[in-house]
Design an enzyme around this catalytic site. Structure first.
Site, short mmCIF file in Angstrom:
data_model
loop_
_atom_site.label_atom_id
_atom_site.label_comp_id
_atom_site.label_asym_id
_atom_site.label_seq_id
_atom_site.Cartn_x
_atom_site.Cartn_y
_atom_site.Cartn_z
N ASP A 35 16.10 64.56 36.27
CA ASP A 35 15.08 65.68 37.00
C ASP A 35 14.49 65.24 38.31
O ASP A 35 14.51 65.90 39.25
CB ASP A 35 13.95 65.91 36.16
CG ASP A 35 14.53 66.84 34.83
OD1 ASP A 35 15.55 67.57 34.81
OD2 ASP A 35 13.83 66.87 33.78
N ARG A 116 -0.90 60.52 31.46
CA ARG A 116 -0.86 61.24 32.46
C ARG A 116 -2.09 61.31 33.48
O ARG A 116 -2.00 61.37 34.54
CB ARG A 116 -0.83 62.76 32.16
CG ARG A 116 0.61 62.83 31.41
CD ARG A 116 1.75 62.48 32.09
NE ARG A 116 3.12 62.70 31.43
CZ ARG A 116 4.15 62.20 31.38
NH1 ARG A 116 4.05 60.95 32.17
NH2 ARG A 116 5.19 62.55 30.68
N ASP A 145 2.20 68.18 29.62
CA ASP A 145 2.15 67.20 30.78
C ASP A 145 1.74 67.86 32.28
O ASP A 145 1.02 67.26 32.77
CB ASP A 145 3.44 66.30 30.76
CG ASP A 145 3.52 65.39 29.72
OD1 ASP A 145 2.23 64.90 29.18
OD2 ASP A 145 4.48 65.15 29.17
N SER A 201 14.69 63.61 24.88
CA SER A 201 13.56 63.70 25.88
C SER A 201 12.51 62.70 25.45
O SER A 201 12.01 62.60 24.63
CB SER A 201 13.10 65.19 26.02
OG SER A 201 11.49 64.87 26.86
N1 ARG Z 1 3.88 65.76 22.33
C1 ARG Z 1 3.37 64.62 23.24
C2 ARG Z 1 2.44 65.14 24.04
O1 ARG Z 1 2.20 66.22 24.36
C3 ARG Z 1 4.19 63.88 23.94
C4 ARG Z 1 4.80 64.48 25.21
C5 ARG Z 1 5.92 63.68 25.80
N2 ARG Z 1 6.43 64.07 26.93
C6 ARG Z 1 7.49 64.35 27.48
N3 ARG Z 1 7.50 64.81 28.87
N4 ARG Z 1 8.46 64.08 26.87
O2 ARG Z 1 1.46 64.28 24.58
#
Ligand code: ARG
Length: 429
Positions: A35, A116, A145, A201
């Site tokens: 990406d 983040r 995110d 992912s």
């Molecule tokens: N579900 C978790 C969260 O919202 C993990 C997210 C992982 N992020 C990703 N871009 N794969 O914090």
């Protein structure tokens, strides 16, 4: 608002989103994956902009930052930055989470949610230092995110704009691969199929790893072992249990099995031991900020051990009133952080409370690890609100007289007994 032109008002859904004409130099949060690699080239072409990349090391295992930088340059980045933010992450983000026993939804120790705001803060710093007007990230429009990153940027740097191409470009995975091929962007190819390995992912850092996508989206599908890249599946963990001691000083984990370690190393070493014993696998249904429910497979070996030890020690040094009250605030803390509001003042207010409680959290907890389980087996603290002589079934010592207990019981239960009698009377009518 009067100062927004009519045209802008039509197209912008948020004032911080960049319009084409205003983008000159972009700071791209770059992971080296498909990406963000496609984004690098696409932004340079689409916006006729210079692209500066930033890659942040939060302790995600197995990353080669030189390779990532070289790839960014090859695709056309004018400047590449890599920051090792592990110490800052551990000290300023993971440690407050430990003091708050932070678990969202009862199982997620928030590693991504903690990472983040730091990544976005560093993006702001580097964007400012390298003269960028815009920050670009690779989040989709379905996840948490995007909220965490954009809320951070909009809070810390109202002058910077944001672009999030993946949210808008409507290229699927296959089209991204095609775009990459066409523009000579290197992609990892699967030996058999000649396309990039259709991956889970993944997001990871010091504090844990998440997998989403593929069969994980099928709620009836029990985990395939290939998803576990960190933790040994419990069935294959050693037949011999192992006891691990963690010592805390004022809520900070400082030694592992008697060896004094910095926080980053302590977390990494704890994770290694946990991984060996199959500890920290969480199969989790989660309520996202953005409405959806999602299933995640988490591997959180260090958090499973350290949070358990911390919580146990806190229970020992806190009074019944503190122990009853704190979990409500912990839940609020975890929710704010999960929901992308790291910079909300309530989070700092709650941290002051957590900090104050943790002044007493000194001592050592021993846990036994065995085929996926972790169980507290020993406790020691100079601050324990515990007296072995008082707790034992023998004499009471001098602190109180057992003869006084019936008087206490009579008063303690007074209102409840009266209320019970009232209801019994009404039921007879
Ligand atoms: N579900 C978790 C969260 O919202 C993990 C997210 C992982 N992020 C990703 N871009 N794969 O914090």
């Amino acid at each position: 608002m009067a100062e927004i032109s009519e045209q802008t008002a039509h197209t912008r859904t948020a004032s911080y989103l960049a319009e084409k004409g205003e983008v000159g130099r972009v700071l791209l949060l770059y992971s080296g994956g498909l990406d963000t690699s496609v984004m690098l080239k696409w932004i340079a072409d689409e916006y006729e902009a210079e692209v500066v990349t930033l890659t942040v090391n939060l302790g995600q295992p197995g990353e080669d930052y030189e390779v990532i930088e070289a790839k960014a340059r090859q695709i056309g980045a004018v400047e590449c930055h890599t920051l090792d933010a592990r110490e800052e992450f551990a000290r300023d983000f993971v440690l407050p989470a430990i003091k708050a026993n932070a678990l969202y939804g009862g199982g997620y120790p928030l590693f991504t949610a903690l990472g983040r705001p730091l990544i976005a803060k560093l993006a702001v710093d580097v964007a400012r230092a390298s003269g960028c007007d815009t920050i670009a990230h690779g989040c989709t429009g379905k996840g948490n995110d995007q909220v965490r990153i954009e809320a951070t940027i909009a809070t810390l740097a109202p002058e910077l704009k944001v672009i999030a191409p993946v949210r808008g470009w409507q290229m699927g995975r296959e089209q991204e691969i095609e775009y990459a091929r066409k523009h000579g962007i290197p992609i990892k190819t699967h030996p058999s199929q000649g396309t990039e390995i259709a991956p889970y992912s993944i997001d990871d850092n010091l504090w844990g790893r998440s997998s989403e996508g593929r069969w994980i989206e099928d709620l009836g599908h029990a985990p395939d072992d290939d998803v576990f890249q960190l933790v040994t599946p419990p069935e294959r963990a050693p037949d011999e249990p192992e006891v691990v001691d963690v010592t805390f000083e004022r809520g900070v984990p400082v030694t592992l099995n008697g060896e004094r370690l910095g926080l980053v190393e302590l977390i990494e070493r704890t994770a290694e031991i946990g991984c060996r014993h199959g500890v920290g696998i969480v199969d989790h249904i989660e309520d996202r900020i953005v409405g959806l429910k999602v299933r995640d497979i988490y591997e959180v070996p260090a958090a499973a051990i350290i949070l358990l030890c911390h919580q146990e020690l806190e229970k020992l040094v806190g009074t019944i009133h503190q122990n009853q009250f704190k979990p409500g605030l912990e839940r609020q803390w975890a929710y704010l952080v999960y929901a992308g509001l790291w910079w909300e003042p309530l989070r700092a207010d709650l941290d002051s409370f957590m900090q104050r409680v943790n002044e007493q959290v000194t001592g050592t907890i021993g846990v036994k690890l065995y085929k996926g389980s972790v169980r507290v087996v020993t406790r020691a603290s100079p601050n324990a609100v515990y007296d072995q002589a008082l707790a034992s079934f023998g004499e009471s010592g001098g602190l109180f007289s057992q003869q006084a207990s019936p008087g206490f019981i009579e008063l303690w239960s007074l209102q409840s007994r009266m209320a019970y009698q009232l209801r019994a009377r009404d039921a007879e009518k």
